[in-house]
Structures are given as structure tokens and as C-alpha cells.
Design an enzyme around this catalytic site. Structure first.
Site, PDB file in Angstrom:
ATOM      1  N   ASN A  31       0.858  -1.183   0.000  1.00 62.38           N
ATOM      2  CA  ASN A  31       0.000   0.000   0.000  1.00 62.38           C
ATOM      3  C   ASN A  31       0.897   1.237   0.000  1.00 62.38           C
ATOM      4  O   ASN A  31       1.463   1.603   1.023  1.00 62.38           O
ATOM      5  CB  ASN A  31      -0.913  -0.014   1.230  1.00 62.38           C
ATOM      6  CG  ASN A  31      -1.852   1.173   1.280  1.00 62.38           C
ATOM      7  OD1 ASN A  31      -1.958   1.933   0.326  1.00 62.38           O
ATOM      8  ND2 ASN A  31      -2.543   1.323   2.396  1.00 62.38           N
ATOM      9  N   LYS A  33       0.047   4.248  -0.297  1.00 62.76           N
ATOM     10  CA  LYS A  33      -0.628   5.388   0.341  1.00 62.76           C
ATOM     11  C   LYS A  33      -0.404   6.654  -0.482  1.00 62.76           C
ATOM     12  O   LYS A  33      -0.318   6.583  -1.711  1.00 62.76           O
ATOM     13  CB  LYS A  33      -0.179   5.528   1.801  1.00 62.76           C
ATOM     14  CG  LYS A  33      -0.414   4.233   2.598  1.00 62.76           C
ATOM     15  CD  LYS A  33      -0.206   4.386   4.084  1.00 62.76           C
ATOM     16  CE  LYS A  33      -0.450   3.062   4.794  1.00 62.76           C
ATOM     17  NZ  LYS A  33      -0.322   3.187   6.264  1.00 62.76           N
ATOM     18  N   HIS A 115      -9.656   0.462   4.984  1.00 64.45           N
ATOM     19  CA  HIS A 115      -8.384   0.687   5.676  1.00 64.45           C
ATOM     20  C   HIS A 115      -8.613   1.598   6.879  1.00 64.45           C
ATOM     21  O   HIS A 115      -9.461   2.484   6.847  1.00 64.45           O
ATOM     22  CB  HIS A 115      -7.366   1.309   4.716  1.00 64.45           C
ATOM     23  CG  HIS A 115      -5.973   1.323   5.240  1.00 64.45           C
ATOM     24  ND1 HIS A 115      -5.533   2.268   6.156  1.00 64.45           N
ATOM     25  CD2 HIS A 115      -4.912   0.509   5.007  1.00 64.45           C
ATOM     26  CE1 HIS A 115      -4.273   2.025   6.446  1.00 64.45           C
ATOM     27  NE2 HIS A 115      -3.866   0.976   5.761  1.00 64.45           N
ATOM     28  N   GLU A 117      -7.144   4.078   7.965  1.00 66.26           N
ATOM     29  CA  GLU A 117      -7.059   5.510   7.686  1.00 66.26           C
ATOM     30  C   GLU A 117      -8.350   6.027   7.055  1.00 66.26           C
ATOM     31  O   GLU A 117      -8.748   7.170   7.288  1.00 66.26           O
ATOM     32  CB  GLU A 117      -5.840   5.787   6.795  1.00 66.26           C
ATOM     33  CG  GLU A 117      -4.540   5.602   7.556  1.00 66.26           C
ATOM     34  CD  GLU A 117      -3.349   5.217   6.691  1.00 66.26           C
ATOM     35  OE1 GLU A 117      -2.317   4.843   7.257  1.00 66.26           O
ATOM     36  OE2 GLU A 117      -3.465   5.276   5.439  1.00 66.26           O
ATOM     37  N   GLU A 185      -5.571  -5.549  10.456  1.00 67.76           N
ATOM     38  CA  GLU A 185      -4.587  -4.496  10.720  1.00 67.76           C
ATOM     39  C   GLU A 185      -4.916  -3.810  12.043  1.00 67.76           C
ATOM     40  O   GLU A 185      -5.754  -2.900  12.082  1.00 67.76           O
ATOM     41  CB  GLU A 185      -4.636  -3.446   9.604  1.00 67.76           C
ATOM     42  CG  GLU A 185      -4.204  -3.968   8.246  1.00 67.76           C
ATOM     43  CD  GLU A 185      -3.873  -2.811   7.318  1.00 67.76           C
ATOM     44  OE1 GLU A 185      -2.753  -2.800   6.785  1.00 67.76           O
ATOM     45  OE2 GLU A 185      -4.721  -1.922   7.138  1.00 67.76           O
ATOM     46  N   GLY A 191       2.018   2.112  11.133  1.00 71.25           N
ATOM     47  CA  GLY A 191       2.866   3.288  11.043  1.00 71.25           C
ATOM     48  C   GLY A 191       3.466   3.725  12.365  1.00 71.25           C
ATOM     49  O   GLY A 191       4.055   4.796  12.471  1.00 71.25           O
ATOM     50  N   SER A 231       3.093  -2.340  10.473  1.00 70.64           N
ATOM     51  CA  SER A 231       4.542  -2.244  10.692  1.00 70.64           C
ATOM     52  C   SER A 231       5.271  -3.542  10.356  1.00 70.64           C
ATOM     53  O   SER A 231       6.178  -3.975  11.069  1.00 70.64           O
ATOM     54  CB  SER A 231       4.837  -1.811  12.136  1.00 70.64           C
ATOM     55  OG  SER A 231       4.284  -0.536  12.401  1.00 70.64           O
TER      56      SER A 231
END
Length: 268
Positions: A31, A33, A115, A117, A185, A191, A231
């Protein structure tokens, strides 16, 4: 009797599944991003195209929507291309959105939906994510559907409650699971440099497979690829990949670095 005993032994060996994880093709998604430009992404894609990648692993790269055409034109055809999001309808007055049909028109075959985010930065609800999943699948896109709990939810002991609720809404919108990959996730590991331990990842993946057996079907529980994101690096990928119910990764920052090749080859 002997046949039954062998089946029982195999069942115990793979934990919650009837078949070894090796029977599910390993899947690694990168990904990207909102990162990169044509120069840096071309360099990255050249590295991927010339690397020795495990042919037993399915690899998909999720490019920013503005670079979908660019990614598909430069990446080796054996590497799939995904969009990072799409909308729930085919067309209309939805400024800034893209549709599954547009994604396919660029030559991409996958989309990431749900996701963390999108959920927590952009406020997408379970309901909206479910609608997007349904529409993407109706348009023959493969879906990487993401679920995961926040740190406070894990600390409150609500991990199962949260991920099962998110999975339930996705499941209600899927008729054919062959084009779906489920990505667990944990939000607290994305991150942050914090990674779920291999045991933590395996525990949630195993419980998800049990959930699918109880709520969908044995066949889906055994065949669905459940991948881990949060991560993932070249340093921790092999131990994570060795877990019985971890069928691959959805990789963020490391997918922009040469170590992404090590992650793709985590099972070699």
C-alpha cells in the site's frame, strides 16, 4: 478409523483450519498510500520487476489513483495493481471519488477497502465500507477488506468484538469470497513501529477463521486468505509468515523500500 485419526492429527497441527495455510496462496499487498512521484515510483517498480520474487506468492501494489495507469503500464504483468479506495456507486456528482469501473479501465484488478485511515481519518462507517465492498465485487474487482481494533479497544479486551462486528458487515455484502482477501490491521500497529507479535497476530487470525466457520461456511473459513498489516518489515516478516493462519501481508511504509522484496519472499 486410521483415516479419522490422521484427519484429527492434521486438524490439531493447523490449529483452527482443516488444511495447512500453505494450501492458501500467500498474498502480499504493498500500500503506497499518498507517497511517491513518477520518478521514485518508476525506480521502485524497476526494482520489483528485476527482483527474484517467489512465484508462489501473489503480489499486488496499491498505487495512488492518479498513478494507476502509470503503475499498470510499468509493472510486470505478474504483479497486480490495486486502487486504495473507491466509491459505492458507478458514476455521478461525487467530486474526488473514483468508481470500480474506472479502476478496471486503468487495468487494475484490486481495491483496498476499509483501511483504518479511511475509517478513522476520513470517518468512513462500517455501513459505507460494506456498500463499497458490494459494489466493487459486483464490478469484478478483487477486494482487500481491512479490519482492526484501536489501542484502547485492545486494552479494554474488545478486540474480538470490534473485528467480528467489522467482519460481519463485510460478510453481509459478499456473495462470492474467491475475490476477497481479509486484512487484519490492528490500528495501534500501523505506522507506529509497533507490531503485533506473531502470537498476537495468529490468535486473532485463528479466531477470525473460527468466526467464518460459524457464520459463513467451513469452505470459506479454510480457503479465505487472512493477511496481517501493521509495521511489517523485512526483519519481522518471516516469523509472522510462519504462523498457521497468517496468509500474507498488507505492507505500508516498507512497500516503498527494497526490503519489500524480502517481505514478498518471507516464505522462501
Amino acid at each position: 478409523q486410521i483415516h479419522t485419526e490422521i484427519k484429527n492429527i492434521l486438524y490439531c497441527w493447523v490449529g483452527s483450519t482443516h488444511q495447512p495455510a500453505m494450501a492458501r496462496r500467500f498474498f502480499v499487498g504493498g500500500n503506497w498510500k499518498m507517497n511517491g512521484n513518477k520518478e521514485s515510483l518508476e525506480e521502485l517498480m524497476s526494482t520489483l520487476n528485476t527482483a527474484s520474487l517467489d512465484d508462489q506468492t501473489e503480489v499486488v501494489c496499491a498505487a495512488p489513483s492518479i498513478y494507476l495507469d502509470f503503475a499498470r503500464s510499468l509493472l510486470d504483468p505478474k504483479i497486480g495493481v490495486a486502487a486504495q479506495n473507491c466509491y459505492k456507486v458507478a458514476k455521478g456528482a461525487f467530486t474526488g471519488e473514483i468508481s470500480p469501473a474506472m479502476i478496471k479501465d486503468c487495468g487494475a484488478d484490486w481495491v483496498i477497502l476499509g483501511h483504518s485511515e479511511r475509517r478513522h481519518v476520513f470517518g468512513e462507517s462500517d455501513e459505507l465500507i460494506g456498500q463499497k465492498v458490494a459494489h466493487a465485487l459486483e464490478n469484478d474487482l478483487g477486494v482487500i477488506a481491512c479490519i482492526g481494533e484501536k489501542l484502547e479497544e485492545r486494552e479494554a479486551g474488545a478486540t474480538e468484538e470490534v473485528v467480528f462486528a467489522q467482519t460481519q458487515v463485510i460478510a453481509e455484502n459478499v456473495k462470492d469470497w474467491e475475490k476477497v482477501v481479509l486484512a487484519y490491521e490492528p490500528v495501534w500497529a500501523i505506522g507506529t513501529g509497533k507490531t503485533a507479535t506473531p502470537e498476537q497476530a495468529q490468535e486473532v487470525h485463528e479466531k477470525l477463521r473460527v468466526w467464518f466457520r460459524a457464520n459463513v461456511s467451513d469452505d470459506v473459513a479454510e480457503s479465505l486468505r487472512i493477511i496481517y498489516g501493521g509495521s511489517v518489515t523485512g526483519a519481522n516478516c518471516r516469523e509472522l509468515a510462519s504462523q498457521a493462519d497468517v496468509d500474507g501481508f498488507l505492507v505500508g511504509g516498507a512497500s516503498l523500500k527494497p526490503e519489500f522484496i524480502d517481505i514478498i519472499n518471507a516464505r522462501v
